[in-house]
Design a protein around this motif. Structure first.
Motif, PDB file in Angstrom:
ATOM      1  N   GLN A 189      33.131  41.829  34.274  1.00  0.00           N
ATOM      2  CA  GLN A 189      32.275  40.691  34.570  1.00  0.00           C
ATOM      3  C   GLN A 189      33.316  39.650  35.280  1.00  0.00           C
ATOM      4  O   GLN A 189      33.193  39.613  36.645  1.00  0.00           O
ATOM      5  CB  GLN A 189      31.083  40.756  33.226  1.00  0.00           C
ATOM      6  CG  GLN A 189      30.434  41.240  33.395  1.00  0.00           C
ATOM      7  CD  GLN A 189      29.516  40.728  32.014  1.00  0.00           C
ATOM      8  OE1 GLN A 189      29.460  39.771  31.202  1.00  0.00           O
ATOM      9  NE2 GLN A 189      27.880  41.034  32.003  1.00  0.00           N
ATOM     10  N   ALA A 190      34.608  40.073  34.540  1.00  0.00           N
ATOM     11  CA  ALA A 190      35.577  39.054  35.221  1.00  0.00           C
ATOM     12  C   ALA A 190      36.127  39.536  35.974  1.00  0.00           C
ATOM     13  O   ALA A 190      36.340  38.941  37.089  1.00  0.00           O
ATOM     14  CB  ALA A 190      36.293  38.763  33.246  1.00  0.00           C
ATOM     15  N   THR A 191      36.569  41.288  36.036  1.00  0.00           N
ATOM     16  CA  THR A 191      37.276  41.429  37.281  1.00  0.00           C
ATOM     17  C   THR A 191      35.654  41.044  38.099  1.00  0.00           C
ATOM     18  O   THR A 191      36.645  40.834  39.552  1.00  0.00           O
ATOM     19  CB  THR A 191      37.091  42.421  36.806  1.00  0.00           C
ATOM     20  OG1 THR A 191      38.450  42.713  35.372  1.00  0.00           O
ATOM     21  CG2 THR A 191      38.117  43.611  38.188  1.00  0.00           C
ATOM     22  N   LYS A 192      34.790  41.566  38.176  1.00  0.00           N
ATOM     23  CA  LYS A 192      34.105  41.234  39.428  1.00  0.00           C
ATOM     24  C   LYS A 192      33.861  39.817  40.050  1.00  0.00           C
ATOM     25  O   LYS A 192      34.252  39.957  41.265  1.00  0.00           O
ATOM     26  CB  LYS A 192      32.687  41.533  38.988  1.00  0.00           C
ATOM     27  CG  LYS A 192      31.721  41.508  40.061  1.00  0.00           C
ATOM     28  CD  LYS A 192      31.410  42.850  41.530  1.00  0.00           C
ATOM     29  CE  LYS A 192      30.653  42.249  42.361  1.00  0.00           C
ATOM     30  NZ  LYS A 192      30.768  43.429  43.625  1.00  0.00           N
ATOM     31  N   SER A 193      34.006  38.971  39.027  1.00  0.00           N
ATOM     32  CA  SER A 193      33.909  37.381  39.521  1.00  0.00           C
ATOM     33  C   SER A 193      35.270  37.557  40.685  1.00  0.00           C
ATOM     34  O   SER A 193      35.808  36.160  40.923  1.00  0.00           O
ATOM     35  CB  SER A 193      33.666  36.452  38.274  1.00  0.00           C
ATOM     36  OG  SER A 193      34.763  36.435  37.718  1.00  0.00           O
ATOM     37  N   GLU A 194      35.912  37.695  40.198  1.00  0.00           N
ATOM     38  CA  GLU A 194      37.047  38.029  41.019  1.00  0.00           C
ATOM     39  C   GLU A 194      38.323  38.459  42.042  1.00  0.00           C
ATOM     40  O   GLU A 194      39.488  38.371  42.413  1.00  0.00           O
ATOM     41  CB  GLU A 194      38.706  37.519  39.757  1.00  0.00           C
ATOM     42  CG  GLU A 194      39.015  37.026  38.863  1.00  0.00           C
ATOM     43  CD  GLU A 194      39.892  36.852  37.330  1.00  0.00           C
ATOM     44  OE1 GLU A 194      40.462  37.893  37.669  1.00  0.00           O
ATOM     45  OE2 GLU A 194      39.408  36.646  36.264  1.00  0.00           O
ATOM     46  N   HIS A 195      37.124  39.483  42.319  1.00  0.00           N
ATOM     47  CA  HIS A 195      36.962  40.567  43.384  1.00  0.00           C
ATOM     48  C   HIS A 195      38.345  41.334  43.822  1.00  0.00           C
ATOM     49  O   HIS A 195      39.035  41.801  44.273  1.00  0.00           O
ATOM     50  CB  HIS A 195      36.988  39.322  44.598  1.00  0.00           C
ATOM     51  CG  HIS A 195      36.090  38.671  44.968  1.00  0.00           C
ATOM     52  ND1 HIS A 195      34.229  38.946  45.380  1.00  0.00           N
ATOM     53  CD2 HIS A 195      35.747  36.856  44.832  1.00  0.00           C
ATOM     54  CE1 HIS A 195      34.033  37.936  45.368  1.00  0.00           C
ATOM     55  NE2 HIS A 195      34.877  36.936  44.847  1.00  0.00           N
ATOM     56  N   LYS A 196      37.719  42.225  42.452  1.00  0.00           N
ATOM     57  CA  LYS A 196      39.157  42.853  41.509  1.00  0.00           C
ATOM     58  C   LYS A 196      39.141  44.311  41.929  1.00  0.00           C
ATOM     59  O   LYS A 196      37.568  44.372  41.610  1.00  0.00           O
ATOM     60  CB  LYS A 196      40.050  42.261  40.569  1.00  0.00           C
ATOM     61  CG  LYS A 196      40.750  40.958  41.128  1.00  0.00           C
ATOM     62  CD  LYS A 196      41.621  41.416  39.741  1.00  0.00           C
ATOM     63  CE  LYS A 196      42.173  40.121  39.594  1.00  0.00           C
ATOM     64  NZ  LYS A 196      43.025  39.379  37.972  1.00  0.00           N
TER      65      LYS A 196
END
Length: 303
Positions: free
Chosen positions: A65-72
């Motif tokens: 979820q954190a990765t998705k929000s950072e567009h990685k």
């Protein structure tokens, strides 16, 4: 070494079913602007079904979820998370062995875990490294167990040390150690009886057997391997927790790995039990055994 790598790759190919499910779900939603709560829950359930366990599945979802929000990209995130759990896994056998003493492998676990088959494969593994190997039959109450071990000894081309039926296992192992010293064997693999992790009498017997070995051999030359069926699930953790109260477990050998084993159990064992995965066995041929490689394992799941 190249042959071992080939076997490892063959085993990794059995992870395709689990890998496909996870990749399909992530690829389907990752490029969208938003992922719904229901979709995250479905992905978490997919991870749990891969035997990864609810605790780790929740941690992975939080990281994603954190990765998705950072567009990685999700693959780098998942690789880093899974590899961080097992990157320090030390699969070496006898890393600090004293060359003045024989090396002893004690195989323990419940009935049907595959201890005897593993004993035969491990005997060939050490023989191919130039060791002088003996198999020790410490399951002295089942004649069939000794007969099966004898078959594997012949396949591996190694010695077998048996005792008369009904002999106390500790006494059988003591006699075997004296013979090993006399002959100059460098490795002995002790095949113990299957033990229910809730039977205190059987576990006490295993404890006595262990004490016999430690009186004769330094701890640096002893590997106490818990043999776990790759499909054992939660029962594997109960086994480890109870057996560890009676004998120090130095590592885990996963057996019976086929297309049904999903892979997640590797992370649960390492994270929840703090035990290294040492060996993985699959198939019935004597060559189907290899040392666990954490980086290759994680790459096979993620990429």
């Amino acid at each position: 070494m190249s042959a071992a790598k080939g076997l490892f790759k063959k085993w990794l190919s059995n992870l395709d079913a689990m890998k496909k499910q996870i990749k399909e779900r992530l690829n389907a939603v990752w490029n969208r602007e938003a992922i719904t709560e229901e979709e995250w829950e479905q992905l978490e359930e997919t991870l749990i079904q891969s035997d990864i366990g609810p605790r780790l599945a929740m941690e992975i979802i939080e990281e994603l979820q954190a990765t998705k929000s950072e567009h990685k990209d999700w693959q780098s995130c998942l690789f880093e998370k899974l590899y961080s759990i097992i990157e320090k896994n030390d699969a070496r056998l006898f890393p600090e062995a004293d060359p003045q003493f024989s090396k002893i492998v004690v195989l323990m676990g419940i009935n049907g875990a595959g201890k005897t088959t593993l004993a035969g494969k491990l005997a060939r593994f050490f023989k191919d490294q130039g060791e002088k190997v003996s198999l020790v039959a410490a399951d002295t109450f089942r004649a069939a167990a000794q007969e099966q071990l004898e078959i594997w000894a012949k396949r591996a081309g190694v010695n077998i040390i048996k005792s008369s039926s009904g002999t106390n296992p500790g006494a059988a192992v003591f006699d075997a150690l004296q013979l090993i010293k006399k002959r100059g064997d460098t490795v002995a693999i002790v095949d113990t009886a299957g033990r229910s992790h809730v039977n205190k009498n059987l576990l006490s017997e295993l404890e006595k057997l262990s004490k016999v070995i430690y009186r004769e051999i330094p701890s640096s030359n002893v590997e106490n391997l818990l043999v776990i069926d790759a499909l054992a699930g939660q029962n594997a953790f109960l086994q480890a927790e109870n057996i560890a109260k009676f004998i120090p477990i130095t590592g885990v050998a996963l057996t019976k790995w086929d297309s049904q084993a999903k892979g997640g159990i590797v992370f649960r064992i390492h994270q929840e039990l703090a035990l290294p995965i040492k060996l993985v066995g699959t198939g019935e041929t004597i060559e189907d055994l290899f040392v666990f490689d954490p980086e290759e394992f994680v790459r096979a799941i993620v990429y």
